[in-house]
Design a protein around this motif. Sequence first.
Motif, PDB file in Angstrom:
ATOM      1  N   ASP A   3       0.828  -1.203   0.000  1.00 50.16           N
ATOM      2  CA  ASP A   3       0.000   0.000   0.000  1.00 50.16           C
ATOM      3  C   ASP A   3       0.866   1.258   0.000  1.00 50.16           C
ATOM      4  OD1 ASP A   3      -2.334  -1.501   0.062  1.00 50.16           O
ATOM      5  OD2 ASP A   3      -2.425  -1.507   2.240  1.00 50.16           O
ATOM      6  N   THR A   4       1.957   1.220   0.753  1.00 52.09           N
ATOM      7  CA  THR A   4       2.885   2.352   0.788  1.00 52.09           C
ATOM      8  C   THR A   4       3.508   2.550  -0.593  1.00 52.09           C
ATOM      9  OG1 THR A   4       3.363   1.873   3.099  1.00 52.09           O
ATOM     10  CG2 THR A   4       4.920   3.285   1.943  1.00 52.09           C
ATOM     11  N   ASP A   6       2.221   1.664  -3.489  1.00 50.39           N
ATOM     12  CA  ASP A   6       1.194   2.156  -4.401  1.00 50.39           C
ATOM     13  C   ASP A   6       1.001   3.662  -4.248  1.00 50.39           C
ATOM     14  OD1 ASP A   6       0.896  -0.451  -5.233  1.00 50.39           O
ATOM     15  OD2 ASP A   6      -0.936  -0.800  -4.072  1.00 50.39           O
ATOM     16  N   ARG A   7       0.994   4.137  -3.003  1.00 45.69           N
ATOM     17  CA  ARG A   7       0.826   5.576  -2.769  1.00 45.69           C
ATOM     18  C   ARG A   7       2.030   6.354  -3.296  1.00 45.69           C
ATOM     19  NH1 ARG A   7      -1.922   9.948  -3.262  1.00 45.69           N
ATOM     20  NH2 ARG A   7      -1.347  11.579  -1.790  1.00 45.69           N
ATOM     21  N   GLU A  10       1.803   6.660  -6.992  1.00 48.19           N
ATOM     22  CA  GLU A  10       0.777   7.632  -7.365  1.00 48.19           C
ATOM     23  C   GLU A  10       1.278   9.063  -7.183  1.00 48.19           C
ATOM     24  OE1 GLU A  10      -3.218   8.431  -5.248  1.00 48.19           O
ATOM     25  OE2 GLU A  10      -3.596   6.828  -6.697  1.00 48.19           O
ATOM     26  N   LYS A  26      -5.926  12.627  -1.284  1.00 48.60           N
ATOM     27  CA  LYS A  26      -5.693  11.281  -0.759  1.00 48.60           C
ATOM     28  C   LYS A  26      -4.513  11.323   0.195  1.00 48.60           C
ATOM     29  CE  LYS A  26      -7.147   8.989  -5.012  1.00 48.60           C
ATOM     30  NZ  LYS A  26      -6.690   8.106  -6.090  1.00 48.60           N
ATOM     31  N   LEU A  28      -1.877   8.446   2.676  1.00 52.90           N
ATOM     32  CA  LEU A  28      -1.530   7.056   2.950  1.00 52.90           C
ATOM     33  C   LEU A  28      -2.447   6.472   4.018  1.00 52.90           C
ATOM     34  CD1 LEU A  28       0.362   4.666   2.469  1.00 52.90           C
ATOM     35  CD2 LEU A  28       1.917   5.653   4.150  1.00 52.90           C
ATOM     36  N   THR A  31      -6.774   6.244   3.203  1.00 50.38           N
ATOM     37  CA  THR A  31      -7.045   5.905   1.808  1.00 50.38           C
ATOM     38  C   THR A  31      -6.430   4.563   1.445  1.00 50.38           C
ATOM     39  OG1 THR A  31      -7.023   8.263   1.266  1.00 50.38           O
ATOM     40  CG2 THR A  31      -6.890   6.715  -0.569  1.00 50.38           C
ATOM     41  N   TYR A  32      -5.198   4.350   1.855  1.00 52.79           N
ATOM     42  CA  TYR A  32      -4.495   3.117   1.511  1.00 52.79           C
ATOM     43  C   TYR A  32      -4.367   2.171   2.702  1.00 52.79           C
ATOM     44  CZ  TYR A  32      -3.267   5.235  -2.923  1.00 52.79           C
ATOM     45  OH  TYR A  32      -3.337   5.799  -4.152  1.00 52.79           O
ATOM     46  N   ILE A  33      -4.072   2.716   3.858  1.00 55.54           N
ATOM     47  CA  ILE A  33      -3.902   1.922   5.062  1.00 55.54           C
ATOM     48  C   ILE A  33      -4.951   2.368   6.077  1.00 55.54           C
ATOM     49  CG2 ILE A  33      -2.338   1.307   6.943  1.00 55.54           C
ATOM     50  CD1 ILE A  33      -0.012   1.900   5.024  1.00 55.54           C
ATOM     51  N   THR A  34      -5.713   1.427   6.607  1.00 56.94           N
ATOM     52  CA  THR A  34      -6.763   1.791   7.566  1.00 56.94           C
ATOM     53  C   THR A  34      -6.165   1.977   8.959  1.00 56.94           C
ATOM     54  OG1 THR A  34      -7.279  -0.485   8.171  1.00 56.94           O
ATOM     55  CG2 THR A  34      -8.461   0.437   6.265  1.00 56.94           C
TER      56      THR A  34
END
Length: 106
Positions: A3-4, A6-7, A10, A26, A28, A31-34
């Motif tokens: 996820d890190t 991917d961010r 982006e 957005k 991290l 949006t990517y990590i809950t």
Amino acid sequence: MMDTRDRLEEVGKNIDKNGSFVDDGKGLLDTYITREEIWACTTCNACVEQCPVNINPLEIIVGLRQFAVMEESQAPSSINNMFSNLENNGAPWKYSQADRANWTNQ
């Protein structure tokens, strides 16, 4: 870690496209990590020990926790209770300093 990554990809594409970073709304965290994911980690350090490319995921997790607590004042209730106890009692327990040794009398 994925996820890190991917961010970061982006954000890199955003910078390439605009010449500098343009806020895309957005982040991290959320949006990517809950938030559940960052607090589910037990910080046992196993991920750091096992990583074949020497990435330290624990550093990212702890950083996200620090951001949530220090910048956003958002932490799970159990942690907020501990902070309150530290402030009021000087320890993470709900007992005052005068009552801490009472268990030895039983």
